[in-house]
Design a protein around this motif. Structure first.
Motif, PDB file in Angstrom:
ATOM      1  N   GLU A 159      10.346 111.608 -63.802  1.00  0.00           N
ATOM      2  CA  GLU A 159      10.879 112.685 -64.642  1.00  0.00           C
ATOM      3  C   GLU A 159      11.262 112.167 -66.020  1.00  0.00           C
ATOM      4  N   HIS A 160      10.564 112.648 -67.038  1.00  0.00           N
ATOM      5  CA  HIS A 160      10.906 112.464 -68.445  1.00  0.00           C
ATOM      6  C   HIS A 160      11.077 110.989 -68.832  1.00  0.00           C
ATOM      7  N   LEU A 161      10.188 110.142 -68.348  1.00  0.00           N
ATOM      8  CA  LEU A 161      10.289 108.712 -68.680  1.00  0.00           C
ATOM      9  C   LEU A 161       9.931 108.462 -70.148  1.00  0.00           C
ATOM     10  N   VAL A 162      10.723 107.598 -70.782  1.00  0.00           N
ATOM     11  CA  VAL A 162      10.470 107.167 -72.150  1.00  0.00           C
ATOM     12  C   VAL A 162      10.647 105.650 -72.205  1.00  0.00           C
ATOM     13  N   LYS A 163       9.693 104.966 -72.841  1.00  0.00           N
ATOM     14  CA  LYS A 163       9.809 103.530 -73.033  1.00  0.00           C
ATOM     15  C   LYS A 163       9.272 103.161 -74.402  1.00  0.00           C
ATOM     16  N   HIS A 222       6.731 100.500 -80.919  1.00  0.00           N
ATOM     17  CA  HIS A 222       5.659 101.233 -80.242  1.00  0.00           C
ATOM     18  C   HIS A 222       6.215 101.973 -79.030  1.00  0.00           C
ATOM     19  N   ARG A 223       6.042 103.290 -78.997  1.00  0.00           N
ATOM     20  CA  ARG A 223       6.476 104.102 -77.853  1.00  0.00           C
ATOM     21  C   ARG A 223       5.314 104.185 -76.875  1.00  0.00           C
ATOM     22  N   ALA A 224       5.382 103.399 -75.820  1.00  0.00           N
ATOM     23  CA  ALA A 224       4.288 103.316 -74.858  1.00  0.00           C
ATOM     24  C   ALA A 224       4.281 104.498 -73.913  1.00  0.00           C
ATOM     25  N   VAL A 225       5.449 105.031 -73.577  1.00  0.00           N
ATOM     26  CA  VAL A 225       5.568 106.174 -72.653  1.00  0.00           C
ATOM     27  C   VAL A 225       6.526 107.173 -73.276  1.00  0.00           C
ATOM     28  N   ASP A 255      13.904 103.611 -71.241  1.00  0.00           N
ATOM     29  CA  ASP A 255      14.912 103.976 -72.235  1.00  0.00           C
ATOM     30  C   ASP A 255      15.653 105.236 -71.803  1.00  0.00           C
ATOM     31  N   SER A 256      14.931 106.164 -71.195  1.00  0.00           N
ATOM     32  CA  SER A 256      15.532 107.387 -70.662  1.00  0.00           C
ATOM     33  C   SER A 256      14.599 107.934 -69.598  1.00  0.00           C
ATOM     34  N   GLY A 257      15.087 108.904 -68.834  1.00  0.00           N
ATOM     35  CA  GLY A 257      14.315 109.437 -67.733  1.00  0.00           C
ATOM     36  C   GLY A 257      14.636 108.733 -66.431  1.00  0.00           C
ATOM     37  N   THR A 258      14.068 109.225 -65.350  1.00  0.00           N
ATOM     38  CA  THR A 258      14.382 108.686 -64.032  1.00  0.00           C
ATOM     39  C   THR A 258      13.127 108.566 -63.182  1.00  0.00           C
TER      40      THR A 258
END
Length: 951
Positions: A614-618, A624-627, A664-667
């Protein structure tokens, strides 16, 4: 004593410094003076002054002198301690910040003879006017020049352009700057039937005979130069810092394109010792590093060979440090430079030209052995340019495939940014030998030990799909199943090719020393990329082979007076350091897990769902935002295919799913439990991500048993028999893993992931290394595994295999999920009609040829009211038209025949590849809806997408 302030500049300061010197208890007073020294103006007429310091004995006269030149990005302050040491020894030592550096004015011209080298001649003239300096003639001081890297090239060029220099000592520097930044280690292409050169006798140890074609750009080092210097600022152009505008423009252009312009090559060659060496008659000591990806041993070899051929006394010393690491023999290297200066500069009488040199012609460091803190040094008095012989060793000559990936990423890494003992223990081979991008060629086990000194040579056979092939070769050592790279450097080659035709080139590998024990073997690794270089970004396939491995040898003896190497075993130090790191990581991980268990609540509503993302950010440290906001789920009984082109974020997502990296955020929830590093719920997951890892000296069965024992779970729960059936290794399961092929390792890796029959099985590229029958055999295994109520997630680039194996698909692009759904839904649609039509213009109706091109008929079909898109692919005999329309399927078929198309087949099912290409193209900003049978621009887009379709 005349003041430096009176001789050189009005703003000098003077100080007396008292420092301790040997013998113990004695003190030597030295005097230091600083000044601003006016030198030649910049091209725009602006004046330039250098920041200069002089260190000299406080008493007495008739002192020899030494000019000390600093490295790139440094200043005179870097050499203060060395200057003081020389002053304590009776020399007048001069240090200065080169123009463009430190407190000196002007811009950086990269050792231009008209600027930096001319500046040094000004200092030399001023030095000769000092009464305390020994003179050989009026205006001619007894003086040597010493420099490293940037300063080393200046030392050579100053000695070559000013006969007043009495001795030169240059370290880790270049002979030809163009060859250093665009190295070419291969000869010109030649017929494959020609024979390789016979083993040579009496040559220099590391001569490189490259073709006139420039090699790949050494991007990493160019970037380091510019980042450090531009950050210092003070230039007119913020993007250039203190670089001369012409130098800056040419380097920035090369960095943007990866290519060398003729103007840049001409400038770099003019700013090099090579064209000036005929004027260098002063005895020259060259100290070069074997751990140096910037200026390799070949640069010193070229300089030494030229000097030896013209009769200049030259001594060459190969240390085990360089720009990438510290020399273990640093004290001995420094002492050698001092010996050279004392002999040629410090003596009361000037040595005659034919006097014996104070050092051997050639000295080299052997690789560090166990329990050594300093490498053993060996030397020979044989002339350097005739010191080496060579022997030929048989090597595996089987031709093997290579891929240059689209965009040139990921890149192989042969140089690790770590120095010291720990670096030798790090697992660098997997970082260099990337799957599909490397080919390894091994010798048989050596019947006796071998000491290699110089540049190994090999014949390389290349058949490429492109008109040029760039490759990187390195020499590895295989001992007891462990693959190591004693010298972390590569040999780059760029070969002009004709698509489909084989060419042969002779390649000079990077020079160094190796000690290969009896029973070990050597491996030539060929890769399509290297992280140090700007390799081609266009996708290319090569077929490569090697033969005629020739290994150089030098008859030498250990130098006298070397103390026994004692201290901690570097391997032990590395292991202890690694264990310490692991223990700290485990301790930190335990604390973090405890914190996470307290802070994160379970999700009972997801307890029966194997995987929910759910809403993964990396975002990585470079920005560079990979996800970016990725959400999807995998239910029980599903086989989920995770697809996407290179850089889509698939592997990053899987690593977050497994708790290997933190979002960075999300689960991520596994069976209702939120995932963090070391979460207990991960014990219910089996995974194979980025390739298997095994202990090479254990058998396949022992590896599985050791892995399961490490979990602490009951042996009865491992299901060894079931997973060994999956591995299908037969009797090989009881052989040591180092004897396995890639496919055998991959099958064992899948079996290891399935140990304990976990509820969620995650496999990253599980078919890598498997042949077609093995891939087909894996399909029902995964389907049965999921049918038993478990879940399988597969990342794969084989779209046809995904279509036959998976029940569901998640497609990612540029860090986003662009579509999800069942395979059946994606490939079958009520608004889609797939038509097969004859491609040939001579197709006939009622026996009369139509004479009408198919592409015009396709254009009429596209123009039909109710037809939305028509995507066409042509295999030569038939054209496949994937048509979306608001019309009934029968009307679509009728419209096709009315348009003049000969329909020979009708279907409603698209291939998964077409769906994939469509959604990726749409996500990238355009849908490939105009594929012409003759290969227009839209077809080119589809071809490009096919090259990157699902990694």
């Amino acid at each position: 004593m005349a003041s430096l302030a009176l001789l050189l500049a009005p703003l000098a300061t003077t100080a007396i410094v008292t420092v301790a010197a040997a013998p113990a208890g004695a003190e030597t007073a030295i005097r230091t003076e600083t000044a601003k020294v006016a030198v030649g103006a910049e091209p725009d007429g602006s004046t330039v002054s250098l920041d200069v310091s002089v260190y000299e004995p406080a008493a007495g006269t008739d002192h020899p002198a030494v000019l000390l030149a600093h490295g790139f990005g440094g200043s005179k302050g870097d050499l203060a301690e060395q200057a003081k040491e020389l002053a304590r020894g009776g020399y007048v030592a001069v240090t200065w910040s080169a123009r463009g550096f430190g407190a000196s004015g002007g811009r950086i011209h990269l050792d231009d003879p008209a600027y930096e080298v001319a500046d040094a001649r000004v200092l030399l003239s001023q030095l000769a006017a000092r009464p305390e300096v020994r003179l050989d003639a009026p205006g001619d001081a007894r003086v040597g020049v010493v420099g490293g890297s940037y300063g080393g090239a200046l030392a050579l060029m100053l000695g070559a352009t000013d006969p007043r220099i009495d001795a030169v000592a240059a370290s880790i520097t270049w002979n030809d700057l163009a060859d250093s930044f665009f190295p070419q280690n291969a000869t010109a292409p030649q017929p494959t039937t020609s024979t390789a050169p016979a083993p040579t006798a009496g040559t220099s140890p590391a001569a490189v005979t490259g073709s006139a074609t420039t090699g790949p750009f050494k991007q990493l080092w160019a970037s380091r130069f510019f980042v450090g210097t531009v950050a210092a600022g003070q230039g007119v152009d913020p993007s250039c810092g203190r670089f001369d505008p012409t130098v800056c423009r040419l380097f920035l252009q090369a960095s943007a394109t990866g290519d060398a312009s003729p103007e840049l090559l001409a400038l770099m060659r003019a700013h090099s010792p090579k064209p000036l060496l005929a004027g260098l008659t002063a005895p020259t000591l060259l100290v070069q590093g074997m751990h140096d990806s910037l200026f390799g041993i070949g640069q010193a070899d070229a300089t030494a060979t030229s000097l030896a051929a013209q009769g200049t006394p030259v001594s060459v010393r190969w240390m085990d440090g360089g720009h990438d690491g510290i020399s273990s023999t640093a004290d001995s290297d420094t002492a050698a430079i001092r010996t050279w200066l004392d002999h040629y500069v410090g003596g009361t009488t000037k040595p005659v030209a034919d006097s014996p040199m104070p050092l051997p012609s050639f000295v080299f460091a052997q690789p560090l052995a166990a329990r050594q803190t300093a490498a053993v040094l060996s030397g020979t008095d044989a002339p350097y340019d005739r010191a080496a012989t060579s022997v030929t060793v048989p090597i595996d000559a089987t031709s093997k495939p290579l891929l240059n990936p689209p965009g040139g990423q990921p890149a192989s890494t042969t140089l690790l940014p770590v120095s010291g003992a720990l670096a030798s223990t790090l697992p660098s081979y997997p970082l260099a030998a990337l799957g599909g991008q490397s080919a390894a060629f091994d010798t048989a086990a050596l019947p006796q030990g071998l000491t290699i000194v110089g540049s190994p040579r090999v014949r390389l056979l290349v058949r490429s799909s492109g008109t040029s092939s760039t490759l990187f070769l390195s020499l590895w050592q295989v001992t007891g199943g462990t693959v190591t790279l004693p010298r972390q450097v590569v040999a780059p080659v760029t070969v002009a090719t004709t698509p489909g035709q084989a060419v042969a080139v002779d390649v000079t590998l990077a020079a160094a020393t190796w000690v290969v024990p009896q029973g070990s073997s050597l491996r030539v690794l060929v890769t399509s990329t290297d992280s140090t270089y700007a390799a081609p970004r266009v996708s290319r396939t090569d077929q490569v082979g090697v033969s005629d491995l020739r290994l150089p040898e030098v008859a030498a003896s250990p130098l006298a007076g070397q103390s026994g190497s004692t201290g901690s075993d570097p391997e032990t130090v590395g292991v202890l350091a690694a264990i310490s790191v692991v223990l700290l990581a485990l301790a930190g991980s335990a604390l973090w897990r405890r914190h996470r268990r307290r802070a994160v609540a379970a999700r009972p509503d997801l307890a029966d769902t194997p995987l929910v993302v759910e809403h993964l950010v990396k975002t990585y440290s470079d920005g560079h935002r990979a996800v970016d906001d990725v959400s999807w789920r995998a239910e029980r009984g599903q086989v989920v295919g995770l697809l996407g082109p290179n850089g889509a974020g698939k592997t990053t997502t899987l690593r977050m799913v497994l708790g290997l990296i933190r979002a960075d955020s999300g689960t991520v929830h596994l069976l209702g439990e939120q995932v963090a590093a070391g979460s207990p719920v991960l014990g219910r997951v089996g995974a194979l991500v980025e390739g298997p890892g095994f202990l090479p000296h254990l058998t396949g069965r022992q590896n599985l048993e050791a892995y399961w024992a490490a979990t602490g779970r009951d042996r009865a729960d491992a299901a060894f028999d079931e997973v060994l059936d999956v591995a299908a290794l037969g009797g090989a399961v009881d052989r040591v893993v180092r004897s396995y092929s890639q496919g055998m390792r991959q099958r064992l890796g899948i079996a290891q992931a399935m140990l304990g029959l976990p509820e969620l099985l995650i496999l990253d590229e599980p078919t890598n290394g498997l042949d077609p029958p093995q891939i087909a055999g894996m399909r029902p295994i995964l389907q049965r595994y999921a049918a038993a109520g478990r879940t399988v997630v597969v990342s794969s680039h084989l779209l046809s295999e995904v279509e036959m194996t998976c029940t569901h698909v998640v497609v990612m692009h540029a860090g986003h999920v662009v579509t999800t759904g069942t395979v059946a839904e994606l490939v079958d649609s009520s608004d889609t009609t797939v038509l097969e039509v004859l491609s040939h213009d001579e197709s006939a109706r009622d026996g009369v040829p139509t004479g009408e091109p198919v592409r015009e008929a396709v254009a009429r079909l596209r123009a039909t009211t109710g037809v939305t898109t028509v995507e066409a692919t042509d295999d030569g005999a038939t054209t496949r038209l994937v048509t979306t329309a608001t019309l009934p399927r029968a009307d679509v078929v009728r419209a096709a025949t009315d348009a003049g198309l000969d329909v020979v087949g009708v279907s409603s099912r698209k291939h998964l590849e077409e769906v994939f290409l469509g959604v990726i193209a749409a996500a990238a900003g355009g849908v490939p809806g105009g594929d012409e049978p003759d290969g227009g621009d839209s077809a080119s887009l589809t071809d490009r997408l096919r090259q990157v379709r699902a990694r």
